[in-house]
Design a protein around this motif. Structure first.
Motif, PDB file in Angstrom:
ATOM      1  N   GLY A   1      -3.866 -35.437  -2.467  1.00 48.52           N
ATOM      2  CA  GLY A   1      -5.163 -35.389  -1.813  1.00 48.52           C
ATOM      3  C   GLY A   1      -6.022 -36.608  -2.037  1.00 48.52           C
ATOM      4  N   PHE A   2      -5.464 -37.671  -2.588  1.00 54.96           N
ATOM      5  CA  PHE A   2      -6.230 -38.893  -2.779  1.00 54.96           C
ATOM      6  C   PHE A   2      -5.986 -39.834  -1.609  1.00 54.96           C
ATOM      7  CE2 PHE A   2      -5.753 -37.304  -7.088  1.00 54.96           C
ATOM      8  CZ  PHE A   2      -7.052 -37.413  -7.563  1.00 54.96           C
ATOM      9  N   GLU A   3      -6.990 -40.598  -1.272  1.00 52.57           N
ATOM     10  CA  GLU A   3      -6.886 -41.565  -0.193  1.00 52.57           C
ATOM     11  C   GLU A   3      -5.880 -42.649  -0.568  1.00 52.57           C
ATOM     12  OE1 GLU A   3      -9.238 -42.075   2.537  1.00 52.57           O
ATOM     13  OE2 GLU A   3     -10.153 -40.131   2.217  1.00 52.57           O
ATOM     14  N   PRO A   4      -4.985 -43.032   0.346  1.00 51.31           N
ATOM     15  CA  PRO A   4      -4.089 -44.153   0.061  1.00 51.31           C
ATOM     16  C   PRO A   4      -4.902 -45.405  -0.236  1.00 51.31           C
ATOM     17  CG  PRO A   4      -3.356 -42.961   2.004  1.00 51.31           C
ATOM     18  CD  PRO A   4      -4.710 -42.416   1.639  1.00 51.31           C
ATOM     19  N   GLY A   5      -4.479 -46.152  -1.232  1.00 45.74           N
ATOM     20  CA  GLY A   5      -5.182 -47.365  -1.637  1.00 45.74           C
ATOM     21  C   GLY A   5      -6.337 -47.114  -2.595  1.00 45.74           C
ATOM     22  N   ALA A   6      -6.622 -45.851  -2.909  1.00 45.06           N
ATOM     23  CA  ALA A   6      -7.719 -45.544  -3.829  1.00 45.06           C
ATOM     24  C   ALA A   6      -7.370 -45.945  -5.255  1.00 45.06           C
ATOM     25  CB  ALA A   6      -8.040 -44.043  -3.787  1.00 45.06           C
TER      26      ALA A   6
ATOM     27  N   GLU B   1      -3.708 -32.108 -30.997  1.00 51.09           N
ATOM     28  CA  GLU B   1      -2.635 -32.709 -31.786  1.00 51.09           C
ATOM     29  C   GLU B   1      -2.435 -34.178 -31.427  1.00 51.09           C
ATOM     30  OE1 GLU B   1       0.822 -32.999 -34.215  1.00 51.09           O
ATOM     31  OE2 GLU B   1      -0.475 -31.271 -34.087  1.00 51.09           O
ATOM     32  N   TYR B   2      -2.691 -34.543 -30.172  1.00 49.56           N
ATOM     33  CA  TYR B   2      -2.341 -35.879 -29.701  1.00 49.56           C
ATOM     34  C   TYR B   2      -3.574 -36.715 -29.368  1.00 49.56           C
ATOM     35  CZ  TYR B   2       2.204 -33.773 -29.357  1.00 49.56           C
ATOM     36  OH  TYR B   2       3.360 -33.136 -29.667  1.00 49.56           O
ATOM     37  N   GLU B   3      -3.399 -38.035 -29.513  1.00 52.25           N
ATOM     38  CA  GLU B   3      -4.452 -38.961 -29.117  1.00 52.25           C
ATOM     39  C   GLU B   3      -4.509 -38.994 -27.593  1.00 52.25           C
ATOM     40  OE1 GLU B   3      -5.607 -42.071 -31.133  1.00 52.25           O
ATOM     41  OE2 GLU B   3      -4.806 -41.421 -33.039  1.00 52.25           O
ATOM     42  N   PRO B   4      -5.686 -38.992 -27.002  1.00 53.84           N
ATOM     43  CA  PRO B   4      -5.785 -39.028 -25.537  1.00 53.84           C
ATOM     44  C   PRO B   4      -5.209 -40.320 -24.957  1.00 53.84           C
ATOM     45  CG  PRO B   4      -7.890 -38.458 -26.526  1.00 53.84           C
ATOM     46  CD  PRO B   4      -6.983 -38.886 -27.638  1.00 53.84           C
ATOM     47  N   PHE B   5      -4.747 -40.241 -23.720  1.00 58.33           N
ATOM     48  CA  PHE B   5      -4.198 -41.383 -22.987  1.00 58.33           C
ATOM     49  C   PHE B   5      -5.082 -41.621 -21.773  1.00 58.33           C
ATOM     50  CE2 PHE B   5      -1.746 -42.791 -19.335  1.00 58.33           C
ATOM     51  CZ  PHE B   5      -1.150 -43.946 -19.815  1.00 58.33           C
ATOM     52  N   PHE B   6      -5.404 -42.876 -21.496  1.00 56.76           N
ATOM     53  CA  PHE B   6      -6.266 -43.206 -20.355  1.00 56.76           C
ATOM     54  C   PHE B   6      -5.669 -44.396 -19.622  1.00 56.76           C
ATOM     55  CE2 PHE B   6      -9.692 -45.618 -18.412  1.00 56.76           C
ATOM     56  CZ  PHE B   6     -10.281 -44.640 -17.635  1.00 56.76           C
ATOM     57  N   ALA B   7      -5.656 -44.339 -18.301  1.00 56.94           N
ATOM     58  CA  ALA B   7      -5.178 -45.464 -17.496  1.00 56.94           C
ATOM     59  C   ALA B   7      -5.904 -45.475 -16.158  1.00 56.94           C
ATOM     60  CB  ALA B   7      -3.676 -45.352 -17.256  1.00 56.94           C
ATOM     61  N   GLU B   8      -6.095 -46.654 -15.609  1.00 61.71           N
ATOM     62  CA  GLU B   8      -6.601 -46.798 -14.249  1.00 61.71           C
ATOM     63  C   GLU B   8      -5.456 -47.311 -13.401  1.00 61.71           C
ATOM     64  OE1 GLU B   8     -10.216 -48.853 -13.516  1.00 61.71           O
ATOM     65  OE2 GLU B   8     -11.235 -47.915 -15.198  1.00 61.71           O
ATOM     66  N   VAL B   9      -5.226 -46.675 -12.254  1.00 57.04           N
ATOM     67  CA  VAL B   9      -4.124 -47.094 -11.374  1.00 57.04           C
ATOM     68  C   VAL B   9      -4.634 -47.200  -9.951  1.00 57.04           C
ATOM     69  CG1 VAL B   9      -2.310 -46.088 -12.808  1.00 57.04           C
ATOM     70  CG2 VAL B   9      -3.364 -44.708 -11.039  1.00 57.04           C
ATOM     71  N   ASP B  10      -3.992 -48.069  -9.189  1.00 60.41           N
ATOM     72  CA  ASP B  10      -4.274 -48.208  -7.757  1.00 60.41           C
ATOM     73  C   ASP B  10      -3.156 -47.506  -7.005  1.00 60.41           C
ATOM     74  OD1 ASP B  10      -6.622 -49.759  -7.979  1.00 60.41           O
ATOM     75  OD2 ASP B  10      -5.395 -51.520  -8.409  1.00 60.41           O
ATOM     76  N   LEU B  11      -3.508 -46.592  -6.123  1.00 57.42           N
ATOM     77  CA  LEU B  11      -2.508 -45.872  -5.336  1.00 57.42           C
ATOM     78  C   LEU B  11      -2.055 -46.759  -4.195  1.00 57.42           C
ATOM     79  CD1 LEU B  11      -4.168 -42.343  -5.167  1.00 57.42           C
ATOM     80  CD2 LEU B  11      -2.506 -43.197  -6.819  1.00 57.42           C
ATOM     81  N   GLU B  12      -0.744 -46.823  -4.010  1.00 56.96           N
ATOM     82  CA  GLU B  12      -0.191 -47.638  -2.932  1.00 56.96           C
ATOM     83  C   GLU B  12       0.062 -46.750  -1.717  1.00 56.96           C
ATOM     84  OE1 GLU B  12       3.138 -49.962  -4.189  1.00 56.96           O
ATOM     85  OE2 GLU B  12       2.216 -50.341  -6.141  1.00 56.96           O
ATOM     86  N   ILE B  13      -0.141 -47.317  -0.553  1.00 57.40           N
ATOM     87  CA  ILE B  13       0.048 -46.578   0.691  1.00 57.40           C
ATOM     88  C   ILE B  13       1.528 -46.251   0.881  1.00 57.40           C
ATOM     89  CG2 ILE B  13      -0.170 -46.712   3.212  1.00 57.40           C
ATOM     90  CD1 ILE B  13      -2.609 -48.526   2.731  1.00 57.40           C
ATOM     91  N   GLY B  14       1.815 -44.979   1.140  1.00 56.40           N
ATOM     92  CA  GLY B  14       3.163 -44.534   1.458  1.00 56.40           C
ATOM     93  C   GLY B  14       4.107 -44.397   0.280  1.00 56.40           C
ATOM     94  N   THR B  15       3.623 -44.456  -0.951  1.00 60.53           N
ATOM     95  CA  THR B  15       4.504 -44.304  -2.117  1.00 60.53           C
ATOM     96  C   THR B  15       3.871 -43.344  -3.120  1.00 60.53           C
ATOM     97  OG1 THR B  15       3.514 -46.115  -3.367  1.00 60.53           O
ATOM     98  CG2 THR B  15       5.351 -46.680  -1.911  1.00 60.53           C
ATOM     99  N   ASP B  16       4.725 -42.783  -3.973  1.00 61.88           N
ATOM    100  CA  ASP B  16       4.228 -42.014  -5.112  1.00 61.88           C
ATOM    101  C   ASP B  16       3.917 -42.991  -6.233  1.00 61.88           C
ATOM    102  OD1 ASP B  16       4.504 -39.575  -3.876  1.00 61.88           O
ATOM    103  OD2 ASP B  16       6.465 -39.148  -4.753  1.00 61.88           O
TER     104      ASP B  16
END
Length: 172
Positions: free
Chosen positions: A28-33, A47-62
């Motif tokens: 449900g996210f816009e492609p390229g968001a 129990e675990y340390e949190p994980f954080f990442a910023e990613v750019d969604l590519e059009i037409g791919t997972d």
């Protein structure tokens, strides 16, 4: 595990649990968001340390985000042996002190000379061996105030091994 993906430009927040294999899928996210991924374990364990990442969604791919979570807790374990015979020594009191605040936990070595402390918050500890356990028992082996006088570092998700040899009191 819980994953949230709020979009930077259009804040959307979703919380989901991972599958038993540790996977999750959000749609449900816009492609390229550009999205933010935050992964942490669920209350009450933390129990675990949190994980954080910023990613750019590519059009037409997972977009795949691998989150390797690291435990906040580690262990100290080891074996105590007789310095003269090399045989394991049982009923030796082993204390670990969180350094520098001094919180203490104790246990006794087993028949095989082994001991173990689990679920220790990652950080420095001092290890002490006392030659009589319980307190007031006949002193069979020397006591060592701290392992080499140095703190040992406990890392999350790992076991720090601290083995030692104690000399029998009659041999001191």
């Amino acid at each position: 595990m819980r994953a949230s993906r709020p979009a930077r430009a259009n804040p959307i927040s979703r919380s989901i649990k991972t599958s038993p294999t540790g996977h999750y899928r959000l749609t449900g996210f816009e492609p390229g968001a550009a999205v933010q991924v935050f992964v942490s374990d669920c209350f009450p364990t933390f129990e675990y340390e949190p994980f954080f990442a910023e990613v750019d969604l590519e059009i037409g791919t997972d977009t795949i985000v691998d989150a390797a979570l690291r435990s906040r807790f580690g262990r100290i374990a080891g074996t105590i042996t007789d310095a003269l015979t090399g045989e394991p020594v049982d009923n030796i009191c082993v204390d670990v002190y969180r350094w520098p605040d001094g919180d203490r936990m104790g246990t006794a070595s087993t028949v095989s000379g082994s001991y173990r402390f689990g679920r220790l918050t990652a950080g420095p500890y001092r290890v002490q061996f006392r030659g009589a356990c319980p307190v007031g028992a006949v002193l069979r082996y020397e006591s060592k105030p701290y392992r080499n006088g140095d703190a040992v570092l406990v890392a999350g998700g790992e076991t720090t091994i601290v083995n030692d040899e104690l000399r029998p009191v009659a041999a001191i």
